[in-house]
Design an enzyme around this catalytic site. Structure first.
Site, PDB file in Angstrom:
ATOM      1  N   ASN A 196       0.857  -1.186   0.000  1.00  0.00           N
ATOM      2  CA  ASN A 196       0.000   0.000   0.000  1.00  0.00           C
ATOM      3  C   ASN A 196       0.896   1.240   0.000  1.00  0.00           C
ATOM      4  OD1 ASN A 196      -1.465   2.295   1.056  1.00  0.00           O
ATOM      5  ND2 ASN A 196      -3.154   0.877   1.489  1.00  0.00           N
ATOM      6  N   GLY A 237       1.177  -1.372   4.291  1.00  0.00           N
ATOM      7  CA  GLY A 237       1.662  -0.089   3.776  1.00  0.00           C
ATOM      8  C   GLY A 237       2.452   0.710   4.779  1.00  0.00           C
ATOM      9  N   HIS A 238       1.775   1.106   5.843  1.00  0.00           N
ATOM     10  CA  HIS A 238       2.416   2.040   6.788  1.00  0.00           C
ATOM     11  C   HIS A 238       3.767   1.523   7.279  1.00  0.00           C
ATOM     12  CE1 HIS A 238       3.048   4.036  10.719  1.00  0.00           C
ATOM     13  NE2 HIS A 238       2.594   5.090  10.070  1.00  0.00           N
ATOM     14  N   THR A 294      -7.029   6.650  10.998  1.00  0.00           N
ATOM     15  CA  THR A 294      -6.821   5.569  10.041  1.00  0.00           C
ATOM     16  C   THR A 294      -8.053   4.661  10.089  1.00  0.00           C
ATOM     17  OG1 THR A 294      -5.322   3.801   9.332  1.00  0.00           O
ATOM     18  CG2 THR A 294      -5.639   4.064  11.702  1.00  0.00           C
ATOM     19  N   THR A 295      -8.103   3.732   9.175  1.00  0.00           N
ATOM     20  CA  THR A 295      -9.270   2.843   9.133  1.00  0.00           C
ATOM     21  C   THR A 295      -9.461   2.156  10.469  1.00  0.00           C
ATOM     22  OG1 THR A 295      -8.889   2.504   6.790  1.00  0.00           O
ATOM     23  CG2 THR A 295     -10.269   0.885   7.899  1.00  0.00           C
ATOM     24  N   GLU A 345     -11.142  -9.138   2.617  1.00  0.00           N
ATOM     25  CA  GLU A 345      -9.886  -8.820   3.305  1.00  0.00           C
ATOM     26  C   GLU A 345     -10.223  -8.633   4.769  1.00  0.00           C
ATOM     27  OE1 GLU A 345      -7.224  -5.900   1.598  1.00  0.00           O
ATOM     28  OE2 GLU A 345      -6.416  -5.397   3.576  1.00  0.00           O
ATOM     29  N   HIS A 368      -3.958  -4.330   7.554  1.00  0.00           N
ATOM     30  CA  HIS A 368      -4.082  -3.135   8.400  1.00  0.00           C
ATOM     31  C   HIS A 368      -3.280  -3.285   9.685  1.00  0.00           C
ATOM     32  CE1 HIS A 368      -5.596   0.860   9.220  1.00  0.00           C
ATOM     33  NE2 HIS A 368      -5.466   0.506  10.486  1.00  0.00           N
ATOM     34  N   GLY A 369      -2.299  -2.445   9.829  1.00  0.00           N
ATOM     35  CA  GLY A 369      -1.490  -2.411  11.050  1.00  0.00           C
ATOM     36  C   GLY A 369      -0.441  -3.497  11.137  1.00  0.00           C
ATOM     37  N   HIS A 398      -5.386   3.692  -1.447  1.00  0.00           N
ATOM     38  CA  HIS A 398      -6.685   4.029  -0.872  1.00  0.00           C
ATOM     39  C   HIS A 398      -7.021   5.460  -1.250  1.00  0.00           C
ATOM     40  CE1 HIS A 398      -9.244   4.159   3.102  1.00  0.00           C
ATOM     41  NE2 HIS A 398      -9.930   4.485   2.036  1.00  0.00           N
ATOM     42  N   ARG A 424       4.513  18.703   2.061  1.00  0.00           N
ATOM     43  CA  ARG A 424       5.070  19.978   1.579  1.00  0.00           C
ATOM     44  C   ARG A 424       4.489  20.388   0.226  1.00  0.00           C
ATOM     45  NH1 ARG A 424      10.136  21.389   3.896  1.00  0.00           N
ATOM     46  NH2 ARG A 424       9.779  21.216   6.151  1.00  0.00           N
ATOM     47  N   ARG A 453      -6.565  12.762   1.613  1.00  0.00           N
ATOM     48  CA  ARG A 453      -5.492  13.178   2.517  1.00  0.00           C
ATOM     49  C   ARG A 453      -4.133  12.656   2.058  1.00  0.00           C
ATOM     50  NH1 ARG A 453      -7.205   9.846   7.894  1.00  0.00           N
ATOM     51  NH2 ARG A 453      -9.211  10.798   7.355  1.00  0.00           N
ATOM     52  N   HIS A 454      -4.117  11.539   1.267  1.00  0.00           N
ATOM     53  CA  HIS A 454      -2.826  11.085   0.746  1.00  0.00           C
ATOM     54  C   HIS A 454      -2.921  10.839  -0.759  1.00  0.00           C
ATOM     55  CE1 HIS A 454      -4.818   7.350   1.856  1.00  0.00           C
ATOM     56  NE2 HIS A 454      -4.491   7.442   3.126  1.00  0.00           N
ATOM     57  N   ARG A 503      -9.035   8.105  -0.525  1.00  0.00           N
ATOM     58  CA  ARG A 503      -9.999   8.512   0.495  1.00  0.00           C
ATOM     59  C   ARG A 503     -10.843   9.678  -0.009  1.00  0.00           C
ATOM     60  NH1 ARG A 503      -9.952   7.612   5.922  1.00  0.00           N
ATOM     61  NH2 ARG A 503      -8.640   5.895   6.652  1.00  0.00           N
ATOM     62  N   ASP A 561      -0.024   4.433   0.076  1.00  0.00           N
ATOM     63  CA  ASP A 561      -0.682   5.646   0.591  1.00  0.00           C
ATOM     64  C   ASP A 561       0.289   6.614   1.244  1.00  0.00           C
ATOM     65  OD1 ASP A 561      -3.720   4.058   1.922  1.00  0.00           O
ATOM     66  OD2 ASP A 561      -3.067   4.488  -0.133  1.00  0.00           O
ATOM     67  N   HIS A 562       1.168   6.089   2.102  1.00  0.00           N
ATOM     68  CA  HIS A 562       1.941   7.010   2.949  1.00  0.00           C
ATOM     69  C   HIS A 562       3.197   7.539   2.302  1.00  0.00           C
ATOM     70  CE1 HIS A 562      -1.123   6.790   5.845  1.00  0.00           C
ATOM     71  NE2 HIS A 562      -1.054   5.503   5.896  1.00  0.00           N
ATOM     72  N   GLU A 566      -8.579   0.782  -3.107  1.00  0.00           N
ATOM     73  CA  GLU A 566      -9.469   0.789  -1.952  1.00  0.00           C
ATOM     74  C   GLU A 566     -10.351   2.033  -2.017  1.00  0.00           C
ATOM     75  OE1 GLU A 566      -6.682   0.626   1.241  1.00  0.00           O
ATOM     76  OE2 GLU A 566      -6.803  -1.534   1.384  1.00  0.00           O
TER      77      GLU A 566
HETATM   78  C1  LIG Z   1      -8.103   0.075   4.402  1.00  0.00           C
HETATM   79  C2  LIG Z   1      -6.753   0.086   5.013  1.00  0.00           C
HETATM   80  O1  LIG Z   1      -6.500  -0.541   6.010  1.00  0.00           O
HETATM   81  C3  LIG Z   1      -5.695   0.962   4.473  1.00  0.00           C
HETATM   82  O2  LIG Z   1      -6.001   1.581   3.272  1.00  0.00           O
HETATM   83  C4  LIG Z   1      -5.475   2.010   5.501  1.00  0.00           C
HETATM   84  O3  LIG Z   1      -6.699   2.735   5.559  1.00  0.00           O
HETATM   85  C5  LIG Z   1      -4.279   2.853   5.124  1.00  0.00           C
HETATM   86  O4  LIG Z   1      -4.677   4.180   4.932  1.00  0.00           O
HETATM   87  P1  LIG Z   1      -4.890   5.177   6.184  1.00  0.00           P
HETATM   88  O5  LIG Z   1      -3.609   5.185   6.972  1.00  0.00           O
HETATM   89  O6  LIG Z   1      -5.262   6.462   5.555  1.00  0.00           O
HETATM   90  O7  LIG Z   1      -6.048   4.574   6.990  1.00  0.00           O
HETATM   91  N1  LIG Z   2      -5.891  -2.826   3.679  1.00  0.00           N
HETATM   92  C1  LIG Z   2      -4.702  -2.657   4.463  1.00  0.00           C
HETATM   93  C2  LIG Z   2      -3.714  -1.811   3.748  1.00  0.00           C
HETATM   94  O1  LIG Z   2      -3.875  -1.568   2.563  1.00  0.00           O
HETATM   95  C3  LIG Z   2      -2.514  -1.304   4.458  1.00  0.00           C
HETATM   96  O2  LIG Z   2      -2.810  -0.929   5.767  1.00  0.00           O
HETATM   97  P1  LIG Z   2      -1.555  -0.424   6.646  1.00  0.00           P
HETATM   98  O3  LIG Z   2      -0.478  -1.470   6.533  1.00  0.00           O
HETATM   99  O4  LIG Z   2      -1.109   0.873   6.067  1.00  0.00           O
HETATM  100  O5  LIG Z   2      -2.107  -0.325   8.047  1.00  0.00           O
END
Ligand SMILES: CC(=O)[C@@H](O)[C@H](O)COP(=O)(O)O
Ligand SMILES: NCC(=O)COP(=O)(O)O
Length: 257
Positions: free
Chosen positions: A16, A221-222, A109-110, A160, A199-200, A52, A27, A58-59, A54, A18-19, A79
């Site tokens: 993922n 992702g994170h 976050t979700t 998922e 997630h997480g 994702h 910036r 936001r990202h 959103r 996103d971040h 997503e």
């Molecule tokens: C659905 C999910 O778990 C991820 O997409 C998560 O939402 C990461 O994006 P956020 O950190 O913006 O929640």
């Molecule tokens: N659906 C989970 C995802 O895409 C990544 O979540 P995270 O690892 O950023 O918490």
């Protein structure tokens, strides 16, 4: 560049991005480019690129999704919330997969899975529209039998399982949440579903989840983006995939939880 690219029927990694966009947006620059991250991730062993879009952008921005779709060599897993705006946008882009997720503007976050029992009709309409465009639909739900049964009844081929509660749990709760996910995955497979999770998850807690044989793909992702700050994005993806594959094969490569 490495030739190590573990793949095959073991377990797939959805990265993922996103971040990467979170850091870029901090910036308002053009860097770091989520597209570049996605292409590096694919070279490093990612089987899927997840992003994702959103409602508050936001990202990930709409343009990120548009730019990424034609460039990916693997699969795009977009997503999105169950809103007409998002479903229409997804149908215009045509990713291989769409994962329907819950969203609350105020959330950091979700926070949980999509309640497909409560929103059955709305989810059913979204699935029908997406599948009409040849898009495979996944439902991001809690590891709850009622939710899993409803997902199967709705005709979504993929679920998922939300691993956020597992990721935040400690002690006895951790064992309980792991068992919930194990049982949920087993039940989902028994209902003919492809079962993913996410997630997480990070480099330590991922191992127990990756070892669950009923789970086919993890979306992470994170933790990967965070590790990439120190190790580089290619290494962060490669290490996660290696730890996941090793865990599935019964080998502990990562630190013990
Ligand atoms: C659905 C999910 O778990 C991820 O997409 C998560 O939402 C990461 O994006 P956020 O950190 O913006 O929640
Ligand atoms: N659906 C989970 C995802 O895409 C990544 O979540 P995270 O690892 O950023 O918490």
């Amino acid at each position: 560049m490495s030739f190590l690219h573990p793949s095959g029927p073991v377990i797939d990694l959805g990265v993922n991005i996103d971040h990467v966009a979170t850091l870029r947006n901090a910036r308002g620059t053009t860097y770091p480019d989520p597209l570049r991250a996605a292409l590096i991730a694919e070279q490093a062993g990612a089987d899927v690129i997840t992003l994702h879009l959103r409602e508050d952008r936001r990202h990930i921005k709409d343009a990120d999704v548009v730019n990424l779709r034609p460039q990916l060599m693997t699969r795009m897993n977009l997503e999105a919330a169950v809103t007409q705006e998002m479903i229409d946008f997804a149908c215009k882009i045509g990713p291989q997969d769409v994962c329907l997720v819950p969203e609350r503007r105020e959330e950091v976050t979700t926070e949980g899975g999509l309640d497909v029992v409560r929103y059955y009709k709305q989810v059913e309409a979204a699935i029908r529209q997406l599948q009409g465009e040849g898009i495979r639909v996944s439902l991001f739900i809690d590891a709850d039998e009622q939710q899993i049964a409803a997902a199967a009844e709705l005709g979504a081929p993929v679920i998922e399982l939300h691993t956020g509660r597992y990721a935040e749990a400690e002690g006895a709760d951790l064992a309980h949440e792991l068992e919930r996910i194990r049982a949920g995955a087993r039940f989902g497979v028994s209902r003919g579903l492809k079962v993913n999770a996410g997630h997480g998850l990070h480099y330590t807690n991922v191992q127990a989840i990756a070892a669950l044989e009923d789970i086919g793909e993890l979306n992470i992702g994170h933790a990967i983006v965070a590790h990439a700050v120190f190790a580089g994005f290619e290494n962060a993806v490669r290490e996660m995939k290696a730890i996941m594959v090793a865990a599935r094969l019964g080998v502990t490569l990562g630190r013990r939880a």
